[in-house]
Design an enzyme around this catalytic site. Sequence first.
Site, PDB file in Angstrom:
ATOM      1  N   ALA A   8       0.857  -1.186   0.000  1.00 20.81           N
ATOM      2  CA  ALA A   8       0.000   0.000   0.000  1.00 20.81           C
ATOM      3  C   ALA A   8       0.890   1.231   0.000  1.00 20.81           C
ATOM      4  O   ALA A   8       1.979   1.213   0.570  1.00 20.81           O
ATOM      5  CB  ALA A   8      -0.894   0.019   1.238  1.00 20.81           C
ATOM      6  N   CYS A   9       0.458   2.289  -0.677  1.00 24.70           N
ATOM      7  CA  CYS A   9       1.182   3.557  -0.618  1.00 24.70           C
ATOM      8  C   CYS A   9       0.166   4.694  -0.582  1.00 24.70           C
ATOM      9  O   CYS A   9      -0.997   4.484  -0.881  1.00 24.70           O
ATOM     10  CB  CYS A   9       2.160   3.698  -1.781  1.00 24.70           C
ATOM     11  SG  CYS A   9       1.399   3.749  -3.409  1.00 24.70           S
ATOM     12  N   PRO A  10       0.592   5.909  -0.193  1.00 23.10           N
ATOM     13  CA  PRO A  10      -0.365   6.980   0.058  1.00 23.10           C
ATOM     14  C   PRO A  10      -1.251   7.318  -1.151  1.00 23.10           C
ATOM     15  O   PRO A  10      -2.449   7.410  -1.011  1.00 23.10           O
ATOM     16  CB  PRO A  10       0.514   8.177   0.427  1.00 23.10           C
ATOM     17  CG  PRO A  10       1.795   7.585   0.890  1.00 23.10           C
ATOM     18  CD  PRO A  10       1.976   6.321   0.121  1.00 23.10           C
ATOM     19  N   THR A  16       2.276   0.748  -5.057  1.00 23.96           N
ATOM     20  CA  THR A  16       1.572  -0.402  -4.505  1.00 23.96           C
ATOM     21  C   THR A  16       1.716  -1.607  -5.434  1.00 23.96           C
ATOM     22  O   THR A  16       2.005  -2.718  -5.001  1.00 23.96           O
ATOM     23  CB  THR A  16       0.080  -0.049  -4.363  1.00 23.96           C
ATOM     24  OG1 THR A  16      -0.027   1.083  -3.515  1.00 23.96           O
ATOM     25  CG2 THR A  16      -0.705  -1.199  -3.788  1.00 23.96           C
TER      26      THR A  16
END
Lengths: 456, 148
Positions: A8-10, A16
Amino acid sequence: MRILAVTACPTGIAHTYMAAEAIEEAAKKKGYEIKVETRGSVGVENELTSEDIAAADAIILACDTSVPMDRFSGKKLVSVGVSDALKDANKLIEDALKAPIYKASGNDLVDDVAGIKAKRKDESKGAYKHLMNGVSFMIPFVVAGGIAIALSFMFGYDAFQQEGTLAAYLMNIGGGAGFALMIPVLAGYIAYSIADRPGLAVGMIGGSVAVQLNAGFLGAIVAGFMAGYVVNLIKKYIKLPKTLQGIMPVLIIPVFGSLIVGLSFFYIIGTPVAAINTAMNNFLTGMSGTNAVLLGLIIGLMMAFDMGGPVNKAAYAFGTGTLVAGTGSAIMAAVMGAGMVPPLGLALATFIFKDKFTLAEKEAGKAAAVLGASFITEGAIPFAAADPLRVIPSIMAGAAVTGALSMAFNATLSVPHGGLFVFFAVENVAMYIVAILAGTAVTAILTGMLKKKIEV
Amino acid sequence: MLINEELIVIPVQQKTKEGVIEELAEVALSVGRIADKAQYVAAVLKREEEYSTAVGFHVAIPHGKTDAVTEPFLMYGRVEKVDWNALDGEPVDHVFMIGVPEKEAGSTHLQILAKLSRRLMKEEFRSELTEATNAQAIIDVLKKNELL
């Protein structure tokens, strides 16, 4: 080796998926089984199930945002940023296999109970799963609405009729808003479970139509299922050219789905469903004497039989259904009381019959008392799992006593959950407590008599 | 269409990270994919600050999610050894710049970007990109890899 990973990434647009690919490639090269859950802007994809986690040798979290962690309790787990997976996925996999066991915070029994609940959720299938999805989304609305109404009643039963008073506002929040939303929400999330996002609007609109026709809880269930399957049919049979596909979820499905469900309610099914719903409510509210006690007894047996499983949930869903009328329900009171008894009774048993339980069970007894007081019947499961033939009959007997007594005393409850913390919303609360204590004592004594002494 | 020949720049004139982003954003503005260049560039640079989008293998994928984007897009820019604070310390040769509106309802283009991200991890895809020398060739590579 089986490896699981979550990425997951922002922004959730690129890293991701790059991290997922990198981990998948590295694992495949090593000949390991791999599954990667991606939490990107598209939503959660390839979600890890309880079975996946149970079978995994190690877990890799390559995330720059927080992700649900409790599910990994008891597994080797390494947690790094997304970029670490891109840099060296190989090393990450090796690290994971050497990683310490992750331990979710909170005590063991509560973890176990959460794990069992999650497992059951994964296992539930078909219509039951859709219904429970609706019910679980509806409950917060019923709780918030029911408690607001109960608070309003504390000023007196007709205090809310005085406009501009706090009692009136509380009633508007609870009855006018909370309870008004709960039926559409139930229908909407049944449809959501069946047809995914496009089902939500059609289901909620269908549920609102059911309200207008006084078809109540039953109507909402019918509307929710109908909406879900209608949307699925639309998705399957209406094919638009590629350039127009974008209008399917925003125009075609909501408009046609709502018209099909809504008009079927007005012209065909609304009236009979409303009649059944009214008849059912009249029957339940009019029931008294022996019949009511018998119903309470059956509810009690069901609540304790599988401690949060399908039979328990069936009784529970039935109880919440009787709440829709907006006033206190004797059935709901019986359901909650009976559901509190199994963990409470077992907790009491560990306290009285110290020689019949292991040290771990005695510790778990304290947690079970808290779970019982909060109406989490699942708190009894660890005890029942260890010794089902003695424990389950004991808790069924105790819960049946409480269910029957609660109905006999005509205790009523206007909210669907909360245990001890919503006793202020119980009518005839003194006798209600008597009913719960009686059941708790029955369970504790039966358990103590049936269980064998622990050999030291 | 997420990307077309107008959104491919070979070669990019600028030699710095900020310069490349500016130059590509200018193109996006000229073909109407963004309404406000300054706002879009700011969003992209803010994203770069969190950590570099140069993911290694000489590829960078700067991206911005902002209201300045009028229509989701993907751009390709061929640059020459631009320093992008890459994770592996290597300079960047390929830039895929992405723009997504803040309130993006559909998810089709996100699926494509997810797929692109996965493709970038493959050696073969990267060498095909390197061999492509004009916009049409890039389009062909993307088509071949089911990204169009």
